[in-house]
Structures are given as structure tokens and as C-alpha cells.
Write a protein that holds these residues in place. Structure first.
Motif, PDB file in Angstrom:
ATOM      1  N   ALA A   1      -6.530   5.961  24.812  1.00 31.99           N
ATOM      2  CA  ALA A   1      -5.484   6.871  24.351  1.00 31.99           C
ATOM      3  C   ALA A   1      -4.271   6.109  23.831  1.00 31.99           C
ATOM      4  O   ALA A   1      -3.605   6.551  22.886  1.00 31.99           O
ATOM      5  CB  ALA A   1      -5.074   7.815  25.475  1.00 31.99           C
ATOM      6  N   THR A   2      -3.990   4.963  24.426  1.00 30.68           N
ATOM      7  CA  THR A   2      -2.877   4.138  23.943  1.00 30.68           C
ATOM      8  C   THR A   2      -3.166   3.607  22.555  1.00 30.68           C
ATOM      9  O   THR A   2      -2.275   3.557  21.694  1.00 30.68           O
ATOM     10  CB  THR A   2      -2.625   2.978  24.926  1.00 30.68           C
ATOM     11  N   VAL A   3      -4.405   3.204  22.298  1.00 36.14           N
ATOM     12  CA  VAL A   3      -4.770   2.708  20.965  1.00 36.14           C
ATOM     13  C   VAL A   3      -4.612   3.818  19.934  1.00 36.14           C
ATOM     14  O   VAL A   3      -4.055   3.603  18.845  1.00 36.14           O
ATOM     15  CB  VAL A   3      -6.209   2.164  20.972  1.00 36.14           C
ATOM     16  N   VAL A   4      -5.080   5.007  20.264  1.00 32.97           N
ATOM     17  CA  VAL A   4      -4.953   6.141  19.337  1.00 32.97           C
ATOM     18  C   VAL A   4      -3.485   6.441  19.066  1.00 32.97           C
ATOM     19  O   VAL A   4      -3.070   6.632  17.915  1.00 32.97           O
ATOM     20  CB  VAL A   4      -5.667   7.384  19.896  1.00 32.97           C
ATOM     21  N   THR A   5      -2.678   6.467  20.111  1.00 31.58           N
ATOM     22  CA  THR A   5      -1.260   6.769  19.948  1.00 31.58           C
ATOM     23  C   THR A   5      -0.578   5.721  19.084  1.00 31.58           C
ATOM     24  O   THR A   5       0.249   6.059  18.220  1.00 31.58           O
ATOM     25  CB  THR A   5      -0.578   6.853  21.319  1.00 31.58           C
ATOM     26  N   ALA A   6      -0.913   4.452  19.293  1.00 25.07           N
ATOM     27  CA  ALA A   6      -0.312   3.381  18.488  1.00 25.07           C
ATOM     28  C   ALA A   6      -0.694   3.524  17.021  1.00 25.07           C
ATOM     29  O   ALA A   6       0.144   3.335  16.121  1.00 25.07           O
ATOM     30  CB  ALA A   6      -0.736   2.023  19.029  1.00 25.07           C
ATOM     31  N   LEU A   7      -1.960   3.850  16.743  1.00 24.02           N
ATOM     32  CA  LEU A   7      -2.382   4.066  15.357  1.00 24.02           C
ATOM     33  C   LEU A   7      -1.626   5.233  14.730  1.00 24.02           C
ATOM     34  O   LEU A   7      -1.155   5.145  13.589  1.00 24.02           O
ATOM     35  CB  LEU A   7      -3.886   4.331  15.315  1.00 24.02           C
ATOM     36  N   LEU A   8      -1.469   6.325  15.478  1.00 19.46           N
ATOM     37  CA  LEU A   8      -0.738   7.479  14.971  1.00 19.46           C
ATOM     38  C   LEU A   8       0.739   7.154  14.772  1.00 19.46           C
ATOM     39  O   LEU A   8       1.369   7.652  13.827  1.00 19.46           O
ATOM     40  CB  LEU A   8      -0.902   8.664  15.915  1.00 19.46           C
ATOM     41  N   ASP A   9       1.295   6.323  15.640  1.00 13.82           N
ATOM     42  CA  ASP A   9       2.690   5.903  15.466  1.00 13.82           C
ATOM     43  C   ASP A   9       2.888   5.212  14.123  1.00 13.82           C
ATOM     44  O   ASP A   9       3.873   5.466  13.413  1.00 13.82           O
ATOM     45  CB  ASP A   9       3.095   4.934  16.582  1.00 13.82           C
ATOM     46  N   VAL A  10       1.947   4.338  13.770  1.00 23.89           N
ATOM     47  CA  VAL A  10       2.086   3.576  12.534  1.00 23.89           C
ATOM     48  C   VAL A  10       1.808   4.449  11.312  1.00 23.89           C
ATOM     49  O   VAL A  10       2.495   4.360  10.291  1.00 23.89           O
ATOM     50  CB  VAL A  10       1.158   2.348  12.547  1.00 23.89           C
ATOM     51  N   LEU A  11       0.799   5.306  11.387  1.00 25.52           N
ATOM     52  CA  LEU A  11       0.452   6.170  10.255  1.00 25.52           C
ATOM     53  C   LEU A  11       1.489   7.260  10.023  1.00 25.52           C
ATOM     54  O   LEU A  11       1.664   7.719   8.882  1.00 25.52           O
ATOM     55  CB  LEU A  11      -0.922   6.795  10.473  1.00 25.52           C
ATOM     56  N   GLY A  12       2.155   7.702  11.075  1.00 24.53           N
ATOM     57  CA  GLY A  12       3.182   8.719  10.949  1.00 24.53           C
ATOM     58  C   GLY A  12       2.601  10.103  10.718  1.00 24.53           C
ATOM     59  O   GLY A  12       1.386  10.297  10.607  1.00 24.53           O
ATOM     60  N   ASP A  13       3.490  11.074  10.607  1.00 23.37           N
ATOM     61  CA  ASP A  13       3.055  12.463  10.467  1.00 23.37           C
ATOM     62  C   ASP A  13       2.291  12.712   9.178  1.00 23.37           C
ATOM     63  O   ASP A  13       1.484  13.648   9.097  1.00 23.37           O
ATOM     64  CB  ASP A  13       4.260  13.401  10.531  1.00 23.37           C
ATOM     65  N   ALA A  14       2.543  11.917   8.143  1.00 24.66           N
ATOM     66  CA  ALA A  14       1.876  12.118   6.853  1.00 24.66           C
ATOM     67  C   ALA A  14       0.557  11.365   6.747  1.00 24.66           C
ATOM     68  O   ALA A  14      -0.174  11.526   5.765  1.00 24.66           O
ATOM     69  CB  ALA A  14       2.805  11.698   5.711  1.00 24.66           C
ATOM     70  N   GLY A  15       0.239  10.536   7.733  1.00 26.11           N
ATOM     71  CA  GLY A  15      -0.991   9.754   7.704  1.00 26.11           C
ATOM     72  C   GLY A  15      -2.146  10.479   8.361  1.00 26.11           C
ATOM     73  O   GLY A  15      -1.955  11.415   9.147  1.00 26.11           O
ATOM     74  N   THR A  16      -3.354  10.030   8.061  1.00 25.25           N
ATOM     75  CA  THR A  16      -4.561  10.629   8.624  1.00 25.25           C
ATOM     76  C   THR A  16      -5.448   9.547   9.214  1.00 25.25           C
ATOM     77  O   THR A  16      -5.775   8.570   8.527  1.00 25.25           O
ATOM     78  CB  THR A  16      -5.334  11.429   7.558  1.00 25.25           C
ATOM     79  N   LEU A  17      -5.814   9.733  10.460  1.00 25.78           N
ATOM     80  CA  LEU A  17      -6.678   8.805  11.186  1.00 25.78           C
ATOM     81  C   LEU A  17      -8.078   9.389  11.260  1.00 25.78           C
ATOM     82  O   LEU A  17      -8.259  10.544  11.646  1.00 25.78           O
ATOM     83  CB  LEU A  17      -6.129   8.584  12.599  1.00 25.78           C
ATOM     84  N   VAL A  18      -9.081   8.578  10.901  1.00 25.31           N
ATOM     85  CA  VAL A  18     -10.470   9.026  10.884  1.00 25.31           C
ATOM     86  C   VAL A  18     -11.320   8.026  11.667  1.00 25.31           C
ATOM     87  O   VAL A  18     -11.117   6.809  11.559  1.00 25.31           O
ATOM     88  CB  VAL A  18     -10.999   9.143   9.442  1.00 25.31           C
ATOM     89  N   VAL A  19     -12.263   8.527  12.440  1.00 23.59           N
ATOM     90  CA  VAL A  19     -13.175   7.673  13.204  1.00 23.59           C
ATOM     91  C   VAL A  19     -14.589   8.246  13.138  1.00 23.59           C
ATOM     92  O   VAL A  19     -14.767   9.454  12.968  1.00 23.59           O
ATOM     93  CB  VAL A  19     -12.747   7.553  14.686  1.00 23.59           C
ATOM     94  N   PRO A  20     -15.605   7.397  13.278  1.00 26.52           N
ATOM     95  CA  PRO A  20     -16.975   7.908  13.380  1.00 26.52           C
ATOM     96  C   PRO A  20     -17.212   8.472  14.775  1.00 26.52           C
ATOM     97  O   PRO A  20     -16.876   7.843  15.774  1.00 26.52           O
ATOM     98  CB  PRO A  20     -17.830   6.666  13.131  1.00 26.52           C
ATOM     99  N   THR A  21     -17.782   9.667  14.839  1.00 26.53           N
ATOM    100  CA  THR A  21     -18.094  10.295  16.126  1.00 26.53           C
ATOM    101  C   THR A  21     -19.580  10.642  16.169  1.00 26.53           C
ATOM    102  O   THR A  21     -19.975  11.762  16.483  1.00 26.53           O
ATOM    103  CB  THR A  21     -17.230  11.558  16.347  1.00 26.53           C
ATOM    104  N   HIS A  22     -20.398   9.657  15.847  1.00 27.81           N
ATOM    105  CA  HIS A  22     -21.825   9.883  15.691  1.00 27.81           C
ATOM    106  C   HIS A  22     -22.498  10.231  17.027  1.00 27.81           C
ATOM    107  O   HIS A  22     -22.023   9.838  18.104  1.00 27.81           O
ATOM    108  CB  HIS A  22     -22.484   8.638  15.096  1.00 27.81           C
ATOM    109  N   SER A  23     -23.589  10.945  16.913  1.00 27.40           N
ATOM    110  CA  SER A  23     -24.359  11.365  18.092  1.00 27.40           C
ATOM    111  C   SER A  23     -25.848  11.222  17.774  1.00 27.40           C
ATOM    112  O   SER A  23     -26.575  12.208  17.638  1.00 27.40           O
ATOM    113  CB  SER A  23     -24.009  12.813  18.464  1.00 27.40           C
TER     114      SER A  23
END
Length: 267
Positions: free
Chosen positions: A46-68
Motif C-alpha cells: 500500500a505504501t508503494v501504491v501511495t507513493a506512485l499516486l503521490d508522484v502521478l498526482g490527481d491528473a495521473g493514471t496508474l495501471v497494473v496487470p491483474t492477471h488471473s
């Protein structure tokens, strides 16, 4: 008692190092990650996700693979295989993909954290979904076709259109899903692909025809790519990190795959 392996990573330290690497507020970013490679992360994934969102800011979009990928035909399972006598029962009882609840498999802790993050959206492929957070999340995740794991009707093509970049955060080029988009654009065999999904008529075990994909040579492809094209390299915590354009990687792979796979086949 052995001490924990370092370095110590916090939300602030990770955000500072990601920013120094060149991440920009407002950009669209596809992240492949290894939490354990970073060191000791205070607060975990969760800390890694929060740090990525901090850098990308409200206008940025974070995408990850959620394969199953476990939602697949047991006849092809190898790690581990299951008895053939079980196959029919597995096909009949495999839970259908649910974008809200189906967990990731083999993707690591960071994608699983993004999948369950408030506001996250997830694409609808039973095996190769992606999750996204941010203003472009719906555009990227909508319309993921069951017969197009990683091609033109997948989030990878939408990421290319958005000018996304890829961050390999302690992960190697063998994890670079964008290379698969190139496989759909060069001559490749078609194969049967089976999974359980929900339809208007209820749960269904279905088989579709799709492009054959393989990441077996992506390490070699990635090594050539970073020799020839601009790739930012650095470190975040204890992790080796690479940052590069998704479109650039796909275009390079389109030129690399036909000749190199043909050469390997002849060898």
C-alpha cells in the motif's frame, strides 16, 4: 534473529526517488513490480501504491496487470499439473471471472493492492485483466474483449494511444506485457483459449480463438531494446528500475520479433 534486509523505504523516500527517476505528474503509467526487491517497505504494498499516486498526482493514471491465469484449461497446467481425471470437474466448477472479487495470480502484492484500492477499475478479460486508478482508468479498462488477451481490444492498445510509459520496478523485461501487443501485429498462430465467465445466461465455460503469446524471449528482446532505444535506468530503494515509452517498446518489438523468432526456430 536476523535483521530485516534493507534499505528502509518509506512513502516519502519512494516518492522522492520515483520523482528523481523522471516520473511526471499527470502521466499514464503501467507498472510491473517486485515488492521484495525494494527492501524493507514501511507499510508494504500500500505504501508503494501511495507513493506512485503521490508522484502521478490527481491528473495521473496508474495501471497494473491483474492477471488471473488459473482460470484456464487444466489440460495445459504445468506448475503443477493436475490429473486428467480431474479436468472435466475443474472445467465444470471453475469460478467465473468477477472483476470485483477475482484475485490476481502471480502478479505480486502491488497489483493486488491496486485491484482492491478505492475507486480502482478493472478490465473484463478472465485471464489478462488490468486495473487502473485515475482519470483515464475507464478509457483504458473498457472494452477488453474475451478473444483478445493482449491485443488491439485490450488495455495495452489504449495505453499506447494515451502515450503511456512503463515502469519496471524491480521487475525484468520478461514481465513487460506491452511486448505482447506487438505479437498481435506480426504473423502469429491462433490457438484455442478456454476459461469460465459470466454471461447473460449465467456461468459458462467457453473457448475462443486468440493469438498465441509467449514471453520466453522477452529478456533477449528487452536487452536489445535498451541498447538501441532510450531507457532511463536507476534505483528505487534496493530495486533496479527502468522507465521507457510503451509505444516505443511496442514498435521496437514489432521489428524484432519476426526475424529473431524465425532465427530461433531454425536453430
Amino acid at each position: 534473529m536476523n535483521p530485516q534486509a534493507g534499505p528502509l523505504c518509506t512513502r516519502d523516500s519512494l516518492a522522492a526517488e520515483l520523482g528523481a527517476l523522471g516520473l511526471r505528474p499527470g502521466e499514464t503509467l503501467l507498472v510491473h513490480s517486485s515488492l521484495s526487491s525494494l527492501g524493507w517497505v514501511c507499510g508494504g504494498a500500500a505504501t508503494v501504491v501511495t507513493a506512485l499516486l503521490d508522484v502521478l498526482g490527481d491528473a495521473g493514471t496508474l495501471v497494473v496487470p491483474t492477471h488471473s491465469g488459473d482460470n484456464s484449461d487444466p489440460a495445459h497446467w504445468e506448475n503443477p499439473p493436475v490429473p486428467e481425471a480431474w479436468w472435466a470437474d475443474i472445467r465444470a466448477s471453475m469460478p467465473p471471472f468477477d472483476a470485483r472479487t477475482t484475485p490476481t495470480r502471480g502478479m505480486g502484492a502491488v497489483p493486488e493492492s491496486v485491484r482492491t484500492w478505492p475507486g480502482a477499475l478493472r478490465s473484463g478479460h478472465p485471464q489478462t485483466s488490468f486495473a487502473a486508478l485515475g482519470p483515464r482508468a475507464a478509457t483504458i479498462t473498457d472494452g477488453h474483449a474475451p478473444d483478445c488477451r493482449l491485443g488491439e481490444r485490450s488495455p495495452l492498445a489504449r495505453l499506447e494511444e494515451a502515450g503511456a510509459r512503463i515502469l519496471l520496478l524491480g521487475a525484468g523485461f520478461d514481465c513487460c506485457t506491452a511486448f505482447h501487443l506487438a505479437e498481435y501485429r506480426v504473423p502469429a498462430p491462433r490457438v484455442d483459449n478456454s476459461f469460465a465467465l459470466m454471461t447473460a445466461q449465467g456461468r459458462c465455460w467457453t473457448t475462443v480463438r486468440d493469438t498465441s503469446v509467449s514471453s520466453d524471449d522477452f529478456d533477449a528482446l528487452g536487452a536489445d531494446f535498451e541498447k538501441d532505444r532510450p531507457v532511463v535506468r536507476g534505483a528505487v530503494g534496493g530495486a533496479e528500475v527502468r522507465l521507457f515509452g510503451l509505444g516505443d517498446a511496442v514498435a521496437y518489438a514489432e521489428g524484432w520479433l519476426p526475424g529473431n523468432r524465425a532465427s530461433a526456430a531454425r536453430a
